[in-house]
Scaffold this motif. Structure first.
Motif, mmCIF file in Angstrom:
data_model
loop_
_atom_site.group_PDB
_atom_site.id
_atom_site.type_symbol
_atom_site.label_atom_id
_atom_site.label_comp_id
_atom_site.label_asym_id
_atom_site.label_seq_id
_atom_site.Cartn_x
_atom_site.Cartn_y
_atom_site.Cartn_z
ATOM 1 N N UNK A 1 0.811 -1.164 0.153
ATOM 2 C CA UNK A 1 -0.045 -0.026 0.051
ATOM 3 C C UNK A 1 0.979 1.129 0.123
ATOM 4 N N UNK A 2 0.965 2.094 -1.051
ATOM 5 C CA UNK A 2 1.949 3.218 -1.054
ATOM 6 C C UNK A 2 1.217 4.580 -1.179
ATOM 7 N N UNK A 3 2.021 5.487 -1.193
ATOM 8 C CA UNK A 3 1.191 6.859 -1.034
ATOM 9 C C UNK A 3 0.539 7.068 -2.354
ATOM 10 N N UNK A 4 -0.695 7.658 -2.403
ATOM 11 C CA UNK A 4 -1.328 7.898 -3.631
ATOM 12 C C UNK A 4 -2.217 6.779 -4.291
ATOM 13 N N UNK A 5 -2.222 5.649 -3.456
ATOM 14 C CA UNK A 5 -2.784 4.479 -3.892
ATOM 15 C C UNK A 5 -4.136 4.366 -3.797
ATOM 16 N N UNK A 6 -5.078 3.935 -4.678
ATOM 17 C CA UNK A 6 -6.605 3.718 -4.426
ATOM 18 C C UNK A 6 -6.957 2.524 -3.959
ATOM 19 N N UNK A 7 -7.446 2.454 -2.765
ATOM 20 C CA UNK A 7 -7.559 1.106 -1.946
ATOM 21 C C UNK A 7 -9.110 1.054 -1.731
ATOM 22 N N UNK A 8 -9.653 -0.085 -1.849
ATOM 23 C CA UNK A 8 -11.024 -0.522 -1.502
ATOM 24 C C UNK A 8 -10.958 -1.617 -0.271
ATOM 25 N N UNK A 9 -11.642 -1.070 0.728
ATOM 26 C CA UNK A 9 -11.840 -1.912 2.007
ATOM 27 C C UNK A 9 -13.005 -2.649 2.006
#
Length: 300
Positions: free
Chosen positions: A93-101
């Motif tokens: 998980x990196x800076x600027x990532x788009x993450x769905x939880x």
């Protein structure tokens, strides 16, 4: 920077007992050793020492993310920091990532992911219960303040179709993640990483197997994280008698760029715990197009 009113702090004793407090005029930390008035802390620097009315010494710090996570209010079990740390690195998980939880719980994982992606990233959290979404949102606000524009919380079921597309990571904390494989295929970009946190090995095995059988994911691995502290005092050097052992299993996989034929697949257990008929794809709720690709020649 000296402590100011309305800031979160942690009171910690030498034994590691911690108390999360928000400093307020007229407020106080109450313990079985007496109390410490917040006015005694305001204006002091982090790392200062104060004493209760019963002469119990406490150190005062700004809370780390781990301090806050372990002491914040809970309405459900949380993903503990030892597992969260591995999720952030293994899932990259990196800076600027788009993450769905999928599944927000009390917000422990959301908090860590928000810090990791930073203001340039986006975190979308789904849960089937509005009360859990509200509870997680309150915990997030209590830590970050009112401004979290890169967090979107939605009431919905990750087992069904979602509108999100081209996300970098999907993190699942739901009981039957194999039912979300179709959603993951729709949401996750090729090369993206999916991770599921599961408390039992039977759940982890079912998801692990479903990922492999879908032919849509590579580098599938399942692990658990154990943390053992050591007692170091004089000549007494040994592991502590108690350790942070099993909390859950973590399964990771990377989405492939195209689907392969599904011939000979044996799907994961269905909702009744029994495997569907041999070669059936009924356990995988694929969205339109994915099922055709799996049952066809693999072209999309």
């Amino acid at each position: 920077m000296p402590f100011r009113e309305n800031e979160l702090v942690i009171f910690a004793d030498e034994q590691g007992h911690c108390y999360l407090q928000r400093l307020r005029q007229g407020g106080a930390l109450h313990t079985c050793w007496g109390q410490v008035r917040h006015e005694e802390v305001l204006g002091l620097e982090p790392g200062c020492r104060v004493a209760t009315t019963g002469r119990k010494a406490f150190m005062v710090f700004y809370p780390t993310a781990m301090d806050y996570t372990m002491n914040m209010p809970r309405k459900s079990g949380i993903i503990y920091p030892k597992d969260t740390a591995v999720i952030l690195v293994w899932a990259d998980v990196f800076p600027g990532a788009r993450v769905l939880c999928g599944g927000v719980g009390s917000g422990a994982l959301l908090l860590a992911v928000l810090r990791q992606v930073g203001p340039a990233g986006l975190v979308v959290g789904y849960d089937v219960r509005q009360d859990m979404l509200d509870f997680a949102a309150e915990n997030i606000r209590n830590y970050f303040g009112e401004s979290t524009p890169n967090l979107v919380l939605k009431k919905g079921d990750v087992y069904g179709p979602l509108e999100e597309r081209d996300f970098d990571r999907v993190l699942l904390d739901v009981p039957e993640p194999w039912r979300a494989i179709g959603t993951v295929l729709d949401t996750l970009r090729p090369g993206g990483i999916v991770c599921a946190y599961l408390p039992s090995i039977t759940q982890a095995e079912a998801f692990h197997r479903a990922l492999r059988q879908s032919k849509a994911f590579g580098l599938v691995e399942t692990l658990e994280v154990l943390v053992r502290e050591w007692h170091l005092e004089g000549r007494s050097v040994r592991p502590k008698h108690r350790m942070v052992g099993h909390t859950g299993f973590l399964t990771f996989a990377r989405r492939l760029d195209r689907q392969l034929p599904a011939e000979g697949l044996e799907p994961a257990p269905g909702e009744n715990g029994e495997p569907p008929g041999e070669g059936s794809l009924s356990a995988f709720p694929f969205q339109e197009g994915h099922r055709e690709a799996l049952e066809g020649d693999g072209e999309r």
